[in-house]
Design a protein around this motif. Structure first.
Motif, PDB file in Angstrom:
ATOM      1  N   TYR A  36      11.647   1.033  -1.412  1.00 42.65           N
ATOM      2  CA  TYR A  36      10.691   0.371  -0.531  1.00 42.65           C
ATOM      3  C   TYR A  36      10.553   1.077   0.809  1.00 42.65           C
ATOM      4  N   TYR A  86      -2.693  -7.771   3.114  1.00 35.83           N
ATOM      5  CA  TYR A  86      -2.137  -8.429   1.938  1.00 35.83           C
ATOM      6  C   TYR A  86      -3.136  -8.313   0.799  1.00 35.83           C
ATOM      7  N   ASN A  88      -3.866  -9.877  -2.815  1.00 34.82           N
ATOM      8  CA  ASN A  88      -3.523 -11.047  -3.641  1.00 34.82           C
ATOM      9  C   ASN A  88      -2.259 -11.738  -3.127  1.00 34.82           C
ATOM     10  N   GLY A  89      -2.162 -11.844  -1.805  1.00 34.63           N
ATOM     11  CA  GLY A  89      -1.043 -12.557  -1.186  1.00 34.63           C
ATOM     12  C   GLY A  89       0.219 -11.747  -1.004  1.00 34.63           C
ATOM     13  N   LYS A  90       0.235 -10.500  -1.480  1.00 38.86           N
ATOM     14  CA  LYS A  90       1.428  -9.662  -1.350  1.00 38.86           C
ATOM     15  C   LYS A  90       1.184  -8.584  -0.294  1.00 38.86           C
ATOM     16  N   PRO A  91       2.203  -8.274   0.518  1.00 44.13           N
ATOM     17  CA  PRO A  91       2.026  -7.231   1.538  1.00 44.13           C
ATOM     18  C   PRO A  91       1.625  -5.898   0.908  1.00 44.13           C
ATOM     19  N   SER A  93       2.525  -3.058   1.699  1.00 48.83           N
ATOM     20  CA  SER A  93       3.702  -2.206   1.557  1.00 48.83           C
ATOM     21  C   SER A  93       4.454  -2.470   0.257  1.00 48.83           C
ATOM     22  N   SER A  94       4.367  -3.695  -0.262  1.00 49.31           N
ATOM     23  CA  SER A  94       5.106  -4.035  -1.485  1.00 49.31           C
ATOM     24  C   SER A  94       4.341  -3.689  -2.756  1.00 49.31           C
ATOM     25  N   VAL A  95       3.028  -3.481  -2.649  1.00 46.32           N
ATOM     26  CA  VAL A  95       2.232  -3.129  -3.836  1.00 46.32           C
ATOM     27  C   VAL A  95       1.756  -1.677  -3.787  1.00 46.32           C
ATOM     28  N   TYR A 110      -2.543   1.368  -4.803  1.00 46.83           N
ATOM     29  CA  TYR A 110      -1.814   0.097  -4.796  1.00 46.83           C
ATOM     30  C   TYR A 110      -1.984  -0.544  -6.170  1.00 46.83           C
ATOM     31  N   HIS A 111      -1.205  -1.573  -6.445  1.00 45.32           N
ATOM     32  CA  HIS A 111      -1.360  -2.294  -7.709  1.00 45.32           C
ATOM     33  C   HIS A 111      -2.632  -3.136  -7.640  1.00 45.32           C
ATOM     34  N   GLN A 136      -9.877  -7.957  -6.508  1.00 45.72           N
ATOM     35  CA  GLN A 136      -8.718  -8.435  -5.762  1.00 45.72           C
ATOM     36  C   GLN A 136      -9.153  -9.193  -4.500  1.00 45.72           C
TER      37      GLN A 136
END
Length: 260
Positions: A36, A86, A88-91, A93-95, A110-111, A136
């Motif tokens: 990460y 964000y 779909n509600g996810k940061p 950086s995480s996708v 990104y995903h 998205q």
């Protein structure tokens, strides 16, 4: 169709690249994070008039260091101090899943979404182009900077926001910033304190143009890429070592960016 055909071709090309292409593709550097925190190294795109420094994942946090030049700067004035989002509600950086550096642009995967950033060589405007095949929901935040580069310590205290359809104008006693969103999708724009919030519902494609004027900005990507790709024909050197040849090409590109 919002994104030009050139952008779509670059996205398609970058989508198919992987880490192995670092050893066989002269014009691209590919990075896929395994942890990460690896996505929090810095990246930069730069022209003769402006630059944008962000993390590899495409976000950036405002720095309190007075000499810092992160974010979007045109000349000696900072316009965007931080950017987050964000999907779909996810940061973001995480996708975030892949970074590709090309001559004159950056591709991010990104995903569920792909993105290309570049600085127009014509007027220094920052272009953020996004493409999604899965519709998205995307929310982005842009913290306005309006501070002058060192040794000045001038920083705006208050901001005036004008929101007109898909355009935001931000003024202060230091600078003027325009954010224009081109997209066929449903968009909501709000502003609070020093931050602009943009929400896309069922995103298909969009281009965000950030500049210091209220014009639509120059989106001539072909001319911008031509400016960066000129390094291939300057001080040409070919050796039997492909790795050395690639490093030499990118050293010339680094000099092109940092000398301007």
């Amino acid at each position: 169709m919002v994104l030009p055909e050139r952008s779509r071709k670059l996205i398609e090309e970058a989508r198919g690249l992987n880490n192995e292409d670092n050893y066989r593709d002269m014009r691209h550097w590919v990075f896929t994070p395994h942890e990460y925190l690896q996505s929090y190294n810095y990246s930069m795109i730069k022209g003769t008039k402006a630059h944008f420094i962000a993390y590899l994942n495409g976000t950036i946090v405002r720095s309190d260091m007075h000499r810092s030049r992160v974010g979007y700067w045109k000349g000696s004035l900072n316009h965007i101090a931080s950017m987050d989002g964000y999907l779909n509600g996810k940061p973001l950086s995480s996708v975030f899943s892949k970074y590709v550096r090309g001559l004159g642009y950056i591709y991010r995967q990104y995903h569920g979404m792909e993105r290309i950033d570049y600085i127009s060589e014509a007027d220094g405007s920052l272009h953020i182009q996004m493409l999604s095949s899965d519709r998205q929901d995307l929310s982005l935040s842009f913290q306005i900077g309006h501070s002058a580069a060192w040794p000045s310590r001038s920083t705006a205290e208050t901001f005036d926001f004008v929101i007109d359809d898909k355009r935001v104008s931000v003024s202060s006693d230091i600078a003027h910033t325009s954010i224009i969103i081109n997209s066929p999708d449903r968009i909501e724009i709000t502003a609070s304190d020093d931050t602009v919030f943009v929400s896309f519902h069922d995103l298909t494609e969009a281009e965000i143009i950030i500049s210091d004027t209220d014009s639509d900005g120059s989106g001539d990507m072909d001319e911008t890429l031509k400016y960066h790709e000129q390094v291939a024909d300057i001080a040409v050197l070919e050796t039997p070592d492909p790795k050395f040849n690639k490093l030499f090409l990118w050293a010339k590109h680094d000099l092109l960016e940092f000398s301007s």
